[in-house]
Design a protein around this motif. Sequence first.
Motif, PDB file in Angstrom:
ATOM      1  N   ALA A  13       0.744  -1.289  -0.011  1.00  0.00           N
ATOM      2  CA  ALA A  13       0.263   0.125   0.171  1.00  0.00           C
ATOM      3  C   ALA A  13       0.871   1.303  -0.072  1.00  0.00           C
ATOM      4  O   ALA A  13       0.240   2.230   0.277  1.00  0.00           O
ATOM      5  CB  ALA A  13      -1.135   0.131   1.187  1.00  0.00           C
ATOM      6  N   TRP A  15       2.223   2.684  -2.479  1.00  0.00           N
ATOM      7  CA  TRP A  15       1.960   3.532  -3.733  1.00  0.00           C
ATOM      8  C   TRP A  15       0.899   4.389  -3.563  1.00  0.00           C
ATOM      9  O   TRP A  15       0.538   5.465  -4.121  1.00  0.00           O
ATOM     10  CB  TRP A  15       1.656   2.612  -4.800  1.00  0.00           C
ATOM     11  CG  TRP A  15       0.675   1.752  -4.746  1.00  0.00           C
ATOM     12  CD1 TRP A  15       0.750   0.569  -4.365  1.00  0.00           C
ATOM     13  CD2 TRP A  15      -0.530   2.037  -5.233  1.00  0.00           C
ATOM     14  NE1 TRP A  15      -0.517   0.109  -4.242  1.00  0.00           N
ATOM     15  CE2 TRP A  15      -1.302   0.934  -4.753  1.00  0.00           C
ATOM     16  CE3 TRP A  15      -1.327   3.106  -5.626  1.00  0.00           C
ATOM     17  CZ2 TRP A  15      -2.837   0.854  -5.126  1.00  0.00           C
ATOM     18  CZ3 TRP A  15      -2.638   2.993  -5.898  1.00  0.00           C
ATOM     19  CH2 TRP A  15      -3.399   2.007  -5.771  1.00  0.00           C
ATOM     20  N   ARG A  16      -0.072   4.166  -2.644  1.00  0.00           N
ATOM     21  CA  ARG A  16      -1.129   4.845  -2.179  1.00  0.00           C
ATOM     22  C   ARG A  16      -0.849   6.053  -1.489  1.00  0.00           C
ATOM     23  O   ARG A  16      -1.808   7.011  -1.364  1.00  0.00           O
ATOM     24  CB  ARG A  16      -1.998   4.236  -1.239  1.00  0.00           C
ATOM     25  CG  ARG A  16      -2.588   2.977  -2.109  1.00  0.00           C
ATOM     26  CD  ARG A  16      -3.765   2.002  -1.317  1.00  0.00           C
ATOM     27  NE  ARG A  16      -4.085   0.963  -1.926  1.00  0.00           N
ATOM     28  CZ  ARG A  16      -4.075  -0.154  -1.273  1.00  0.00           C
ATOM     29  NH1 ARG A  16      -3.791  -0.588  -0.061  1.00  0.00           N
ATOM     30  NH2 ARG A  16      -4.376  -1.272  -1.832  1.00  0.00           N
ATOM     31  N   GLN A  17       0.487   6.654  -0.955  1.00  0.00           N
ATOM     32  CA  GLN A  17       0.876   7.898  -0.529  1.00  0.00           C
ATOM     33  C   GLN A  17       1.081   8.693  -1.470  1.00  0.00           C
ATOM     34  O   GLN A  17       1.761   8.407  -2.392  1.00  0.00           O
ATOM     35  CB  GLN A  17       1.915   7.628   0.503  1.00  0.00           C
ATOM     36  CG  GLN A  17       1.623   6.642   1.739  1.00  0.00           C
ATOM     37  CD  GLN A  17       2.747   6.221   2.500  1.00  0.00           C
ATOM     38  OE1 GLN A  17       3.803   6.786   2.362  1.00  0.00           O
ATOM     39  NE2 GLN A  17       2.697   5.549   3.649  1.00  0.00           N
TER      40      GLN A  17
END
Length: 55
Positions: A13, A15-17
Amino acid sequence: MTAQHGDEVDPRAQWRQLPPEPERLIEETAVDTSASDHGLPAIDLTEDFVRKYGL
């Protein structure tokens, strides 16, 4: 899933930042072009004559 999985951080996760906001914004403006900007370049007649017929 159990409650344990909800507390763990998923490494996939990351890459979600979102990346940080830019320090300053640069405004881009469009430049109007005319038909003459896309035409043939100016021809030097002397250079053209030498290219065709030599000195």
